[in-house]
Design an enzyme around this catalytic site. Structure first.
Site, PDB file in Angstrom:
ATOM      1  N   PRO A  57      33.365  41.972   1.969  1.00 54.07           N
ATOM      2  CA  PRO A  57      31.763  42.908   2.101  1.00 54.07           C
ATOM      3  C   PRO A  57      31.274  42.021   0.706  1.00 54.07           C
ATOM      4  CG  PRO A  57      33.812  44.178   1.286  1.00 54.07           C
ATOM      5  CD  PRO A  57      34.419  42.966   1.868  1.00 54.07           C
TER       6      PRO A  57
ATOM      7  N   ARG B 178      13.962  37.334   1.177  1.00 48.25           N
ATOM      8  CA  ARG B 178      14.652  37.959   2.451  1.00 48.25           C
ATOM      9  C   ARG B 178      13.287  38.224   3.408  1.00 48.25           C
ATOM     10  NH1 ARG B 178      17.348  41.622   3.187  1.00 48.25           N
ATOM     11  NH2 ARG B 178      18.527  40.878   4.593  1.00 48.25           N
TER      12      ARG B 178
ATOM     13  N   CYS C 134       1.492  32.236  -3.968  1.00 39.46           N
ATOM     14  CA  CYS C 134       0.361  31.764  -3.175  1.00 39.46           C
ATOM     15  C   CYS C 134       0.565  31.426  -1.951  1.00 39.46           C
ATOM     16  CB  CYS C 134      -0.255  30.437  -4.031  1.00 39.46           C
ATOM     17  SG  CYS C 134      -0.748  30.580  -5.474  1.00 39.46           S
TER      18      CYS C 134
HETATM   19  C1  LIG Z   1      28.267  35.777   3.303  1.00 38.48           C
HETATM   20  C2  LIG Z   1      29.602  35.682   3.475  1.00 38.48           C
HETATM   21  C3  LIG Z   1      30.204  37.053   3.469  1.00 38.48           C
HETATM   22  C4  LIG Z   1      29.526  38.177   2.958  1.00 38.48           C
HETATM   23  O1  LIG Z   1      28.544  38.467   3.587  1.00 38.48           O
HETATM   24  P1  LIG Z   1      27.792  39.908   3.633  1.00 38.48           P
HETATM   25  O2  LIG Z   1      26.785  39.925   4.683  1.00 38.48           O
HETATM   26  O3  LIG Z   1      27.196  39.875   2.208  1.00 38.48           O
HETATM   27  O4  LIG Z   1      28.926  40.940   3.832  1.00 38.48           O
HETATM   28  C5  LIG Z   1      31.663  37.072   3.536  1.00 38.48           C
HETATM   29  N1  LIG Z   1      32.280  36.204   4.119  1.00 38.48           N
HETATM   30  C6  LIG Z   1      31.788  34.742   4.176  1.00 38.48           C
HETATM   31  C7  LIG Z   1      32.447  33.790   4.686  1.00 38.48           C
HETATM   32  C8  LIG Z   1      30.382  34.696   3.971  1.00 38.48           C
HETATM   33  O5  LIG Z   1      29.678  33.354   4.011  1.00 38.48           O
END
Ligand SMILES: *Cc1c(COP(=O)(O)O)cnc(C)c1O
Length: 466
Positions: free
Chosen positions: A320, A362, A393
């Site tokens: 996570p 985002r 801008c």
């Molecule tokens: C980005 C990523 C995560 C974390 O993703 P979240 O959406 O922030 O939980 C975990 N493992 C890998 C391999 C990723 O590329």
């Protein structure tokens, strides 16, 4: 034709038509607990408090825009994952937001850490985290990055291409090193999220396909290598996922691949990493699963599948990032201008703040939705539909597409945007020569700078011409 009005001239019939999911709040000062970090409250004087501090004091001390990180909330979320997934390895995905202090907290809370570049790895190695608890990801790790990681004893390399396997073998052969790897596989799951953050369908850059046999080829190659210990496989299906069916299908396909590998080689792999991507609440419309529910579901599936194949249950991992860092942080901005424009069916109030797409890309990148609240005071004025925009801008420089703010919102008010801890500072840019905001943590009334504010002198130091 669009008519502009001066601030204060917001008509009684200002826009009522928000998106369907957005309901007009009865009380524009109310805080939806689902989107705010655990210590955020609105004080009797109407101003927000976080970690025991008034946001007006934080703005006065640190300036705006500023990311305010609720340390207790961060630690609570890290612990919730650690405890729910007890017996598993919980890797915090550092790419969502990483600093040396974060590395320390992750280490203190007993988690592991994911990095995706040599830069993230450098920050991690300058924190107290044990290198053996770090996993190194990425679809194009350079020879230098791999050399750095292997020489420092990074615990897991998550290999993503045949070229990378060849680089690892060459480095290990030259230096007498040994690499512990997971093979990243593509399970073919169509995650229900934005295309750019879905990572397990076939037509994208990450991983080895299970379907076309490349995953098995890569696994056997690693297994046969004298320099590599193949510990298991890794699957990450995407980000901001609410539908656990995607994780379930990925877990089934990954377990099946482990069983096929055992049938082909006689060897049983000890690890299965199911990745991250667990969704969080950016707005009241999002309802994420608890770590407990996620852990229960994933555990049941893998145990059930392993029983069916006669395999011992591997040590499992999750990664996570957003689900730990995202909800911990609010972004605090000051309102600079307020403008009313006529649109179909009414008016829209544009509230311009002193940040924007340089500190949160985002919304512009993924169409991500956020919410906001007036932070420096409460207001008795009625709610009007607003759009919170930045100072860059670009017409797409939107922070919050639709939100009800009080009709008397005015220059000098502070606005707070919750769920700004993941992929905001981490993806921040210097567009328009904008110095990036600081990250200030707050706990029990005490402010600590994790990342200081960038200055124009920092930017000029890079400009070596004349
Ligand atoms: C980005 C990523 C995560 C974390 O993703 P979240 O959406 O922030 O939980 C975990 N493992 C890998 C391999 C990723 O590329």
């Amino acid at each position: 034709m669009t008519h502009m009005h001066v601030a204060g001239a917001i008509h009684a019939d200002a826009v009522q038509a928000g998106p369907q999911w957005l309901t007009r709040p009865a009380d524009v000062n109310a805080l939806d607990r689902a989107v705010w970090s655990s210590t955020v409250t609105r004080g009797d004087d109407g101003a927000l408090r976080v970690g025991g501090r008034d946001v007006r004091e934080i703005a006065a001390a640190e300036g705006t825009p500023v990311y305010v990180l609720d340390e207790l909330d961060f630690r609570q979320r890290a612990r919730a994952f650690r405890d729910a997934f007890a017996g598993w390895h919980v890797y915090y995905a550092g790419k969502s937001f990483l600093s040396r202090t974060i590395g320390r907290w992750i280490s203190e809370e007993g988690l592991y850490l994911d990095v995706a570049t040599g830069g993230e790895l450098t920050v991690a190695l300058r924190s107290p985290i044990d290198p053996a608890r770090i996993a190194f990801h990425g679809n194009n790790k350079t020879l230098d990055e791999l050399r750095f990681a292997l020489s420092r004893g990074v615990g897991r390399i998550v290999v993503d291409s045949m070229d990378e396997i060849a680089r690892i073998e060459a480095l290990c052969g030259d230096h007498g090193w040994h690499a512990s790897v997971l093979v990243r596989v593509t399970t073919g799951v169509e995650a229900h999220t934005h295309e750019y953050i879905a990572t397990a369908h076939e037509d994208q850059k990450f991983g080895f396909s299970i379907t076309n046999g490349q995953a098995m080829v890569a696994m056997v190659r690693c297994h046969m290598s004298e320099h590599i210990t193949l510990l298991g496989i890794h699957s990450h299906i995407g980000s901001q996922i609410f539908d656990t069916a995607g994780f379930e299908v990925a877990a089934r396909r990954a377990t099946k691949l482990l069983a096929q590998f055992t049938a082909a080689t006689g060897a049983q792999l000890p690890e299965l990493d199911l990745g991250g991507g667990f969704g969080i609440a950016y707005t009241a419309d999002d309802s994420p699963e608890s770590p407990d529910a996620l852990a229960r579901e994933l555990r049941e599936i893998v145990e059930h599948e392993c029983r069916g194949y006669g395999l011992a249950v591997p040590t499992m991992s999750v990664e996570p990032g957003r689900a730990i860092s995202g909800p911990t942080t609010l972004a605090l901005y000051e309102v600079g201008t307020v403008k009313v424009v006529d649109i179909d069916g009414g008016q829209r109030v544009y509230v311009s703040v002193d940040g924007g797409m340089s500190d949160n890309i985002r919304p512009a990148l993924y169409g991500a939705e956020y919410t906001a609240t007036i932070a420096s005071r409460a207001s008795a004025a009625e709610p009007v539909l607003c759009r919170v925009v930045g100072r860059h801008c670009e017409g797409g420089d939107i922070l919050v597409r639709d939100v009800f703010l009080p009709r008397d919102i005015a220059p000098g008010d502070l606005i707070a945007v919750p769920a700004s801890g993941a992929y905001s500072r981490a993806m921040a840019s210097n567009y328009n020569h904008t110095p990036r905001p600081p990250v200030i943590s707050v706990r029990d009334g005490r402010l600590t700078t994790l990342i200081r504010r960038e200055t124009i002198d920092d930017l000029l130091a890079l400009d070596v011409g004349e």
